[in-house]
Design an enzyme around this catalytic site. Structure first.
Site, short mmCIF file in Angstrom:
data_model
loop_
_atom_site.label_atom_id
_atom_site.label_comp_id
_atom_site.label_asym_id
_atom_site.label_seq_id
_atom_site.Cartn_x
_atom_site.Cartn_y
_atom_site.Cartn_z
N CYS A 73 -41.12 -29.05 -36.94
CA CYS A 73 -41.57 -29.56 -35.64
C CYS A 73 -43.06 -29.89 -35.77
O CYS A 73 -43.89 -28.99 -35.89
CB CYS A 73 -41.35 -28.53 -34.53
N HIS A 150 -33.94 -37.66 -39.31
CA HIS A 150 -34.20 -38.63 -38.26
C HIS A 150 -33.48 -39.94 -38.57
O HIS A 150 -33.37 -40.35 -39.73
CB HIS A 150 -35.70 -38.93 -38.13
N GLU A 199 -34.26 -35.61 -29.07
CA GLU A 199 -34.44 -34.58 -30.08
C GLU A 199 -33.19 -33.72 -30.20
O GLU A 199 -32.64 -33.24 -29.20
CB GLU A 199 -35.66 -33.71 -29.73
N CYS A 208 -42.53 -35.99 -29.92
CA CYS A 208 -41.90 -35.41 -31.10
C CYS A 208 -42.73 -35.81 -32.30
O CYS A 208 -42.75 -36.98 -32.69
CB CYS A 208 -40.46 -35.90 -31.24
N GLY A 211 -40.71 -37.03 -35.22
CA GLY A 211 -40.18 -38.35 -34.86
C GLY A 211 -41.22 -39.44 -35.03
O GLY A 211 -40.92 -40.53 -35.51
#
Length: 269
Positions: A73, A150, A199, A208, A211
Site C-alpha cells: 500500500c 494492478h 481497490e 491509491c 495504483g
C-alpha cells in the site's frame, strides 16, 4: 488492556496504524475488519500493523477494509514514513521498500515493477502491455505488479467510467487468481494523468499509491508520458518517477489525523 493507535491518511486514503514493535498485538481478518468498520469500529480503508523485522527497520502488515491481508500500500508506506521520520527500510509482503522524509513530502522507493503474466499473476499467459481482454467498453488494459497486482485501462475520460459497477466485476474475474486492483486513467496534459481506482478488498478510494505507480508505469510503457508523471487522484496529486530499468519513486503527502486507544476485549482476535 487499552491498545493505542494512530489515525492517518494519504490524500484521503485513511488508515488505523498500530505500533506493535514493543508489545505484540494479535491481528486476524476478523479483528482487522471490525476495527476498519466505520460505524462500529475506528473506521479506515486499511489497518496497518507495525512489527519488528529481521531484514528491515520495521515490518508493515496491511489489512484491507474486508480484513484480507495484502502485499503493498503506497499511501500507507508514506504514512509509516512520516511516523518514523528520516530514511527507513520497510518490510512488506510485496518486498522491501524504502521511505524518506523530504521537503516535498514523503518519498517511497517502491521497488521495480514486474510485467510477466505469472508475476501479476494472471490465470494464463498473455501480453501484459496490450492484454487481449475486455469488460464492456474497458478493453486492452496493461497489467503491472508493483508489490500488489494492478490492471490499468487508459481511457479518453476516466470520470465517464462506471467504476463502482465494473470495478468489482473485474476485481473478481477468474483471470485474476489473487483478485486485482482496477485503475482507469486518462491523459489530461503532458506528463499528467487523472486516475480513479477500485481497490481490491476496499472498493472506490480517494487515493491509491500503488495504483498511481502502476498507472504511471503503464503510461510510460505505452509511450504516452515521460519518466516523471503527475497523477491526480480524487484526494489529490502524487508524483511518480520511474527511470528506465530502475525502481519507482513515489512522492506525496501523509497526515496524522488523531491518536486514540481501543479496548482489547471489544475487538477480539
Amino acid at each position: 488492556m487499552h491498545i493505542p493507535f494512530r489515525k492517518m491518511h494519504g490524500l484521503g486514503n485513511d488508515f488505523v496504524v498500530i505500533d506493535a514493535r514493543q508489545v505484540p498485538v494479535p491481528m486476524t481478518a476478523r479483528r482487522a475488519a471490525a476495527l476498519a468498520d466505520r460505524r462500529t469500529g475506528v473506521g479506515c480503508d486499511q489497518l496497518i500493523l507495525l512489527e519488528p523485522s529481521d531484514s528491515a527497520d520495521v515490518k508493515m502488515r496491511i489489512f484491507n477494509h474486508d480484513g484480507g491481508e495484502v502485499e503493498a500500500c503506497g499511501n500507507a508506506s508514506r504514512a509509516v514514513g512520516l511516523l518514523l521520520g528520516g530514511t527507513q527500510s520497510i518490510e512488506t509482503l510485496g518486498g522491501l521498500i524504502r521511505s524518506e522524509a523530504r521537503d516535498a513530502g514523503i518519498s517511497v522507493d517502491m521497488g521495480a515493477p514486474r510485467f510477466g503474466w505469472d508475476e501479476i499473476p494472471l490465470s494464463y499467459a498473455m501480453d501484459t502491455l496490450e492484454m487481449p481482454v475486455g469488460w464492456e467498453d474497458l478493453e486492452n488494459p496493461v497489467g503491472v505488479n508493483v508489490g500488489n497486482p494492478h490492471v490499468i485501462f487508459l481511457v479518453p475520460d476516466a470520470d465517464a467510467v462506471d467504476l463502482a459497477r465494473l470495478g468489482p466485476i473485474i476485481e473478481c474475474d477468474p483471470l485474476f487468481p489473487n483478485k486485482i486492483n482496477v485503475n482507469v486513467a486518462s491523459l489530461v496534459g503532458p506528463d499528467h494523468l487523472k486516475l480513479r481506482v477500485w481497490e481490491r478488498g476496499a472498493g472506490l478510494t480517494q487515493a491509491c499509491g500503488t495504483g498511481a505507480c502502476a498507472t504511471a508505469v503503464a503510461a510510460m510503457r505505452r509511450k504516452l508520458t515521460g519518466r516523471t508523471v503527475r497523477v491526480d487522484l480524487p484526494g489529490g496529486p502524487l508524483t511518480i518517477t520511474w527511470p528506465e530499468n530502475g525502481t519507482i519513486d513515489m512522492t506525496g503527502p501523509a497526515t496524522l489525523s488523531f491518536e486514540g486507544t481501543f479496548e482489547d476485549a471489544d475487538f477480539p482476535a
